[in-house]
Design a protein around this motif. Sequence first.
Motif, PDB file in Angstrom:
ATOM      1  N   UNK A  23     -15.668 -31.285 -19.076  1.00  0.00           N
ATOM      2  CA  UNK A  23     -16.032 -32.630 -19.496  1.00  0.00           C
ATOM      3  C   UNK A  23     -16.892 -33.280 -18.418  1.00  0.00           C
ATOM      4  N   UNK A  24     -17.818 -34.101 -18.851  1.00  0.00           N
ATOM      5  CA  UNK A  24     -18.693 -34.789 -17.910  1.00  0.00           C
ATOM      6  C   UNK A  24     -17.917 -35.928 -17.261  1.00  0.00           C
ATOM      7  N   UNK A  25     -17.815 -35.911 -15.936  1.00  0.00           N
ATOM      8  CA  UNK A  25     -17.018 -36.916 -15.217  1.00  0.00           C
ATOM      9  C   UNK A  25     -17.835 -37.789 -14.291  1.00  0.00           C
ATOM     10  N   UNK A  26     -19.120 -37.545 -14.204  1.00  0.00           N
ATOM     11  CA  UNK A  26     -19.931 -38.387 -13.324  1.00  0.00           C
ATOM     12  C   UNK A  26     -21.398 -38.049 -13.421  1.00  0.00           C
ATOM     13  N   UNK A  27     -22.223 -39.074 -13.319  1.00  0.00           N
ATOM     14  CA  UNK A  27     -23.666 -38.870 -13.355  1.00  0.00           C
ATOM     15  C   UNK A  27     -24.326 -39.842 -12.390  1.00  0.00           C
ATOM     16  N   UNK A  28     -25.004 -39.300 -11.412  1.00  0.00           N
ATOM     17  CA  UNK A  28     -25.734 -40.102 -10.443  1.00  0.00           C
ATOM     18  C   UNK A  28     -27.218 -39.813 -10.591  1.00  0.00           C
ATOM     19  N   UNK A  29     -27.996 -40.362  -9.690  1.00  0.00           N
ATOM     20  CA  UNK A  29     -29.450 -40.212  -9.798  1.00  0.00           C
ATOM     21  C   UNK A  29     -29.869 -38.748  -9.767  1.00  0.00           C
ATOM     22  N   UNK A  30     -29.272 -37.977  -8.878  1.00  0.00           N
ATOM     23  CA  UNK A  30     -29.665 -36.573  -8.736  1.00  0.00           C
ATOM     24  C   UNK A  30     -28.481 -35.628  -8.856  1.00  0.00           C
ATOM     25  N   UNK A  31     -27.421 -36.063  -9.535  1.00  0.00           N
ATOM     26  CA  UNK A  31     -26.231 -35.223  -9.629  1.00  0.00           C
ATOM     27  C   UNK A  31     -25.504 -35.487 -10.946  1.00  0.00           C
ATOM     28  N   UNK A  54     -21.089 -29.048 -10.110  1.00  0.00           N
ATOM     29  CA  UNK A  54     -22.023 -30.099  -9.699  1.00  0.00           C
ATOM     30  C   UNK A  54     -23.442 -29.575  -9.882  1.00  0.00           C
ATOM     31  N   UNK A  55     -24.198 -30.202 -10.763  1.00  0.00           N
ATOM     32  CA  UNK A  55     -25.611 -29.862 -10.924  1.00  0.00           C
ATOM     33  C   UNK A  55     -26.434 -30.827 -10.073  1.00  0.00           C
ATOM     34  N   UNK A  56     -27.078 -30.281  -9.047  1.00  0.00           N
ATOM     35  CA  UNK A  56     -27.873 -31.080  -8.121  1.00  0.00           C
ATOM     36  C   UNK A  56     -29.341 -30.947  -8.490  1.00  0.00           C
ATOM     37  N   UNK A  57     -29.985 -32.063  -8.732  1.00  0.00           N
ATOM     38  CA  UNK A  57     -31.376 -32.043  -9.159  1.00  0.00           C
ATOM     39  C   UNK A  57     -32.305 -32.049  -7.960  1.00  0.00           C
ATOM     40  N   UNK A  58     -33.311 -31.159  -8.001  1.00  0.00           N
ATOM     41  CA  UNK A  58     -34.324 -31.077  -6.955  1.00  0.00           C
ATOM     42  C   UNK A  58     -35.685 -31.459  -7.542  1.00  0.00           C
ATOM     43  N   UNK A  59     -36.566 -31.999  -6.717  1.00  0.00           N
ATOM     44  CA  UNK A  59     -37.875 -32.430  -7.243  1.00  0.00           C
ATOM     45  C   UNK A  59     -38.801 -31.283  -7.608  1.00  0.00           C
ATOM     46  N   UNK A  60     -38.532 -30.082  -7.122  1.00  0.00           N
ATOM     47  CA  UNK A  60     -39.409 -28.944  -7.414  1.00  0.00           C
ATOM     48  C   UNK A  60     -38.614 -27.650  -7.286  1.00  0.00           C
ATOM     49  N   UNK A  61     -39.177 -26.590  -7.853  1.00  0.00           N
ATOM     50  CA  UNK A  61     -38.537 -25.282  -7.759  1.00  0.00           C
ATOM     51  C   UNK A  61     -38.432 -24.840  -6.299  1.00  0.00           C
ATOM     52  N   UNK A  62     -39.471 -25.119  -5.516  1.00  0.00           N
ATOM     53  CA  UNK A  62     -39.473 -24.703  -4.113  1.00  0.00           C
ATOM     54  C   UNK A  62     -38.349 -25.378  -3.339  1.00  0.00           C
ATOM     55  N   UNK A  63     -38.122 -26.674  -3.622  1.00  0.00           N
ATOM     56  CA  UNK A  63     -37.026 -27.379  -2.955  1.00  0.00           C
ATOM     57  C   UNK A  63     -35.669 -26.826  -3.396  1.00  0.00           C
ATOM     58  N   UNK A  64     -35.568 -26.475  -4.671  1.00  0.00           N
ATOM     59  CA  UNK A  64     -34.318 -25.902  -5.165  1.00  0.00           C
ATOM     60  C   UNK A  64     -34.041 -24.558  -4.486  1.00  0.00           C
TER      61      UNK A  64
END
Length: 854
Positions: free
Chosen positions: A525-533, A555-565
Amino acid sequence: MIAFIKSNRLNVAPTTPFSGALAISLAAVLCLAVVPAAWGQAAARQAQQDPQQPQDPPQQDAAENADGQQAEQEEEVQLPKLEEMQPLSLARLMKGPPEDWVVLIRNDEVVVVQPVRPRPNTLEFIEQRIRNPAKYEPADIGVDEAGRPLGPRALAQKKREWRRTLPYLELHLPFNEKDKTEAADQKYYIEYKKVKQIIYFEDMQLAQIDRFLDAKKISEAYEMIVVLRKRDPKWPGLAFREFRLLFAEAELYLDKGRNEFALVNLEQLHDRNPDYPELSRTMGEVFDEEISSAYENEDFRRARHFLARIKKRYPEHDVARKWTEKFESQAASLMEQAEAAEAGGDIKQAVAHVEQAARVWPSAKGLSRLHSRLANRHQILRVGVLFQPKEGAGPEASTVADLRRTSLIHTRLFEPDNLDGAIVRYRSRFLSQWEPSSLGRRINFQLRPHRQPWESQDVLIAVPLIQQFGAKMDTRSDTYDERFSDRVATVSLRTPFEFNVTFDSVPFRAEPLFTFPLAADGSFKSTGKEENRVTYERAIPEPDDERQFHVAQIDELQYPSYEKAMQGLLRGEVQMLPHLKLSDVAKISEHPSFFVLKYQLPVTHVVQFNPEKKSLRSKALRRALASSLNREQMLTEHVLQNALPEQGRLTSAPYPRSSYAYNERVPPHRYDIELALALTLAAKKDLGSKQLPTLKLRCAPDQASRDVAELLIKNWARVGINVELLPASTSEDGSDEEKDWDLVYRTVTMHEPAVELWPMLTLKPTAELEDLRHLPNWLRDKFVSLDRAANWTRAEQLLHELQESLAAEMLVIPLWEVDDYMIVRKTIRNVPEAPMSTYDKIEQWVVQPWYPRD
């Protein structure tokens, strides 16, 4: 009066000492502004008066040859003084020719000459040679010109003659460029005691370097240093100027706020001269500023990076001690809080504290054991992603992020399990068995009455399922499903864990009909959503007394680009990337810390048309859009790049080429620019306009998708079809998504084409006959016939025919299909070797405790 003794023979060193002082101005050659005429007139008179002067210096003692010396054409001229000399020009210092200034004791007069030898410390060398002549005797002093050994008397005489020359400094006038004769190199001798100092050409270059550095002209100073280094890399004072250059450039970087560039220079300076003035203080200030900034931003890895750098060079520096103590203290405090939370039964909070301690100071005493105990109990899987799911996104706007979310928070009666040849097989986590009877018209479903401790979903009972199936068959319900209602006749309850489904017509496969989301909680279940998480947690936690625990949180962490990920993966910020660039597959596969796993099904890239747009109902326009695309070039040069050619393939269908549904007799659409131009003209005629409307293209927000979309637009522009790429949505719910669109570039992965093709083409969640109204009657009939196919043979035949029809009508533009890969750290266990989806069998995954130690 100063007397010069001149020898015109270039290859003969002086063998006799000469009395008197220098009288001819060597400085006049290069210092024309001082005494140009004096030198020229003196040289002319000397040549006229004594054209037959001897080739070698006279062999008599100076006292015995006073008259002979007078015949050497004494000349009395005025020499410039040192204070009157002007610095050499920058061009002269850079390109030469070089010159030295010999400063005489008398009145600091200067003689400008060619570079003296040996150098530097020429006068000191002469003094050493006088004090210890035997050490400096020429190697050939014991032989004559023919190489024959000399007798004792001849040898003694030759040594006496050689030793008379020791107190003298050999000077050469600067070359006259117009004089190409052998006599152009005019050689003179002067007693070294007459010389106060020698200002070398290299020292003049050093002085110019100092002037540049004082003015903070770094580039000019560097160029002069390069010139001097090429001339003599060991010249005294050069190394110090190189140190000054590094420090001055560092100061310049600091003035501009570019601290990291400054640190590179300062560290290079420390490696070469750790005792350079002010170096320790400056490095401490800069490192302290960088560590403080990283600490305030909670980028502890970066802070530790700078701390390690200063400790490497100054282990006992005040800045190093201060921050080491601060990090150790904070980590100890966090560990205490973790233990307190564990004692209070809040394991999730305890893990949060101990992982924060690991981020702050990984080498803290006792941290490894505490982290292992807590992280094993509440396992967190961190996944690096490029974008987050959008609430309520339609099929045309759905992305891989939406598919990931759906697979976690929704549950299905059946889900894809594995690829068996050309067919995808299904599994069910809720059913113990499903047995067809009555020649396939009825299926008896038996639900599992128990669940395993690692399963995060409760058992299903028959009544709610029957109610949901009934709602899908009720035209008054919001969840009414035309296809399901058309195929299913009745649903009947037998026991709380058993029910029957009867079909109006026998389906050739029953499982795909039941892959819709159920009205029940998913495994997470989805328990939290932040700007990049985005955070997901198990719907049902595992019991505390289990011996083996599994993933409890994602935890899905969002990166601005594939290279940063990818950087985050390598640094240990995340343990998994759902998708890997094809060009990185071979390289990353060799990494000892990761598994690269290939998905069982490839990803198909397509361009679809908005069925509501009347302009795109022009078959000529759709074919023009397809014919103008050089798909092979785009696939090879921009999608595959350095990947293996077999990892990508052109296709003529929106489902995998390996599927039983794929018709090999339908070739991929051919690139034909001339045909595309003709079809564009035909499209204008169809639409009754001289100009085609500008079409609007949608695509996923990641950069790779938008790069391909730009390539599509360029291809279409070549035939006069203007297409505009719509901006990516930036809102969390996709509310700012452009609703008015004509084309969509998207990726699809079909498990069962017979069921998924219809809604895929209509861009609807379910198969509704009304959604096919824009198609010809004969084509609609084929879709209906496919939906009612009762056996594999008939379904395969209809799918092959539909592929031919879709290609002829160009209702979708299949571009290519590419293999898809995911990458996971080897500390993640129980991941399927060939996953069907990103979170395939996620409930059984085990995250072994690990954190980056550096």
